[in-house]
Design an enzyme around this catalytic site. Structure first.
Site, mmCIF file in Angstrom:
data_model
loop_
_atom_site.group_PDB
_atom_site.id
_atom_site.type_symbol
_atom_site.label_atom_id
_atom_site.label_comp_id
_atom_site.label_asym_id
_atom_site.label_seq_id
_atom_site.Cartn_x
_atom_site.Cartn_y
_atom_site.Cartn_z
ATOM 1 C CE1 TYR A 124 -2.429 3.155 1.566
ATOM 2 C CE2 TYR A 124 -1.133 4.351 -0.286
ATOM 3 C CZ TYR A 124 -1.773 3.121 0.252
ATOM 4 O OH TYR A 124 -2.038 1.819 -0.368
ATOM 5 C CE LYS B 54 0.840 1.169 1.676
ATOM 6 N NZ LYS B 54 0.833 -0.177 1.941
ATOM 7 C CB THR C 142 -9.069 -4.202 -3.065
ATOM 8 O OG1 THR C 142 -8.976 -3.072 -2.790
ATOM 9 C CG2 THR C 142 -7.816 -4.825 -4.202
HETATM 10 P P1 NAP Z 1 -8.556 -4.250 1.356
HETATM 11 O O1 NAP Z 1 -9.500 -5.107 0.375
HETATM 12 O O2 NAP Z 1 -9.157 -3.377 2.311
HETATM 13 O O3 NAP Z 1 -7.669 -5.338 2.281
HETATM 14 C C1 NAP Z 1 -7.034 -5.129 3.490
HETATM 15 C C2 NAP Z 1 -7.345 -6.152 4.629
HETATM 16 O O4 NAP Z 1 -6.611 -5.662 5.542
HETATM 17 C C3 NAP Z 1 -8.628 -5.884 5.071
HETATM 18 O O5 NAP Z 1 -9.288 -7.137 5.396
HETATM 19 C C4 NAP Z 1 -8.502 -5.124 6.327
HETATM 20 O O6 NAP Z 1 -9.517 -5.420 7.219
HETATM 21 C C5 NAP Z 1 -7.267 -5.561 6.844
HETATM 22 N N1 NAP Z 1 -6.812 -4.648 7.887
HETATM 23 C C6 NAP Z 1 -6.815 -3.284 8.207
HETATM 24 N N2 NAP Z 1 -6.409 -3.036 9.089
HETATM 25 C C7 NAP Z 1 -5.859 -3.907 9.684
HETATM 26 C C8 NAP Z 1 -4.988 -4.177 10.990
HETATM 27 N N3 NAP Z 1 -4.562 -3.097 11.542
HETATM 28 N N4 NAP Z 1 -4.437 -5.427 11.086
HETATM 29 C C9 NAP Z 1 -4.867 -6.506 10.208
HETATM 30 N N5 NAP Z 1 -5.272 -6.476 9.039
HETATM 31 C C10 NAP Z 1 -5.816 -5.150 8.867
HETATM 32 O O7 NAP Z 1 -7.196 -3.617 0.890
HETATM 33 P P2 NAP Z 1 -6.167 -4.143 -0.569
HETATM 34 O O8 NAP Z 1 -6.649 -3.053 -1.406
HETATM 35 O O9 NAP Z 1 -6.293 -5.626 -0.818
HETATM 36 O O10 NAP Z 1 -5.011 -3.647 0.420
HETATM 37 C C11 NAP Z 1 -3.757 -4.376 0.646
HETATM 38 C C12 NAP Z 1 -2.528 -3.576 0.660
HETATM 39 O O11 NAP Z 1 -2.135 -3.447 -0.599
HETATM 40 C C13 NAP Z 1 -2.592 -2.477 1.539
HETATM 41 O O12 NAP Z 1 -1.251 -2.487 2.324
HETATM 42 C C14 NAP Z 1 -2.650 -1.300 0.729
HETATM 43 O O13 NAP Z 1 -2.071 -0.319 1.099
HETATM 44 C C15 NAP Z 1 -1.771 -2.035 -0.689
HETATM 45 N N6 NAP Z 1 -2.260 -1.270 -1.980
HETATM 46 C C16 NAP Z 1 -3.668 -1.283 -2.259
HETATM 47 C C17 NAP Z 1 -3.916 -0.590 -3.740
HETATM 48 C C18 NAP Z 1 -5.361 -0.719 -4.059
HETATM 49 O O14 NAP Z 1 -5.494 0.227 -5.011
HETATM 50 N N7 NAP Z 1 -6.233 -1.163 -3.588
HETATM 51 C C19 NAP Z 1 -2.738 -0.026 -4.242
HETATM 52 C C20 NAP Z 1 -1.640 -0.009 -3.839
HETATM 53 C C21 NAP Z 1 -1.267 -0.683 -2.586
HETATM 54 P P3 NAP Z 1 -10.903 -4.603 7.232
HETATM 55 O O15 NAP Z 1 -11.836 -4.491 6.026
HETATM 56 O O16 NAP Z 1 -11.748 -4.958 8.508
HETATM 57 O O17 NAP Z 1 -10.434 -3.091 7.722
#
Ligand code: NAP
Length: 250
Positions: free
Chosen positions: A156, A160, A191
């Site tokens: 990861y 990133k 999330t």
């Molecule tokens: P999330 O709630 O899990 O949402 C991510 C979405 O992307 C989910 O609906 C997931 O589907 C979908 N997904 C996964 N693999 C995919 C693929 N191959 N193609 C298309 N869609 C796909 O996560 P989030 O926290 O909102 O994260 C969004 C972004 O923010 C990510 O890039 C993550 O790395 C980044 N981020 C998150 C955090 C945090 O703490 N939450 C912090 C820093 C950065 P499924 O649920 O079916 O897998």
């Protein structure tokens, strides 16, 4: 707060968490939003929420790790509205937790495929569409782990970090074409990615790593993302913007 009328936006990973918040805010600000995620039914729930609020949107299922799907997504957006102006390459996964010397190879490939290759495939087709539209703006969702390490998360963290390099390089290449490209670095955000597998005690521990004393919300990340996509950010390109409660200030 922002004006995205007459703009078409693609948001990947838009059925959940940060992507969903961004899709809702873009639509509330006038954009036509192509809500994209793995599962069409999940996309359609977000589309229904947007239509309920008198916004405009359509759902499209696409795996960001599949370049053909990335191309089809852009073609869909252009077919729906005639042009693509905005994109948020947000879909991402956490991946396995293990030290680098023990990291599962299939887990490494999967995380790199989704979190890094997925951003490249997205831009690979979004950029030519934005050139056809006469300009545009892209936000790639990185993380605080785009600039610092985190034990147990080498894939990861590597993905990133690489997203920042890709963002900076593409921004240099396409500034003259009127396409601004930036990366956003959220701290830990409440999330499903974070909360679905973690006990409250672990979440409290993660919250305590942020001097602000809590984890962030999807709406706080959306506010920065929409600002960067907007004309208010017209001189901002090729840079990495944190929304992390002072996590990386330490
Ligand atoms: P999330 O709630 O899990 O949402 C991510 C979405 O992307 C989910 O609906 C997931 O589907 C979908 N997904 C996964 N693999 C995919 C693929 N191959 N193609 C298309 N869609 C796909 O996560 P989030 O926290 O909102 O994260 C969004 C972004 O923010 C990510 O890039 C993550 O790395 C980044 N981020 C998150 C955090 C945090 O703490 N939450 C912090 C820093 C950065 P499924 O649920 O079916 O897998």
């Amino acid at each position: 707060m922002f004006d995205f009328t007459q703009k078409t936006a693609i948001v990947t990973g838009a059925a959940s968490g940060i992507g969903e918040a961004v899709a809702l805010e873009l639509a509330a600000s006038g954009a036509f939003v192509v809500v994209s995620d793995l599962d069409k039914a999940a996309c359609d729930k977000v589309v229904a929420a947007i239509l309920d609020r008198d916004g405009a949107a359509a759902g499209f299922a696409a795996d960001v790790a599949d370049p053909e799907a990335a191309e089809a997504l852009v073609k869909f957006a252009e077919a729906e509205t005639g042009a693509l102006h905005l994109a948020v390459n947000n879909a991402g996964i956490g991946g396995p937790q293990a030290k680098a010397g023990e990291y599962p190879l299939d887990g490494w490939r999967k995380v790199i495929d989704v979190n890094l290759n997925g951003v490249f495939y997205g831009m690979r087709y979004q950029i030519p569409a934005m050139e056809r539209a006469g300009g545009g703006a892209i936000v790639n969702m990185a993380s605080i782990l785009g600039s610092v390490g985190f034990a147990g998360a080498s894939a990861y963290v590597a993905a990133k970090h690489a997203v920042l390099g890709l963002t900076r390089t593409a921004a240099m290449e396409y500034s003259a074409a009127g396409i601004r490209i930036n990366a956003v670095g959220p701290g830990f955000i409440g999330t499903p990615l974070l909360t679905k597998n973690l006990e409250q005690e672990v979440l409290d521990g993660l919250a305590s790593l942020h001097p602000i004393g809590r984890i962030g919300t999807s709406e706080e990340v959306s506010a920065l993302t929409c600002f960067l996509l907007s004309e208010r950010a017209s001189f901002i390109s090729g840079s990495y913007h944190l929304v992390d409660g002072a996590y990386t200030a330490q």
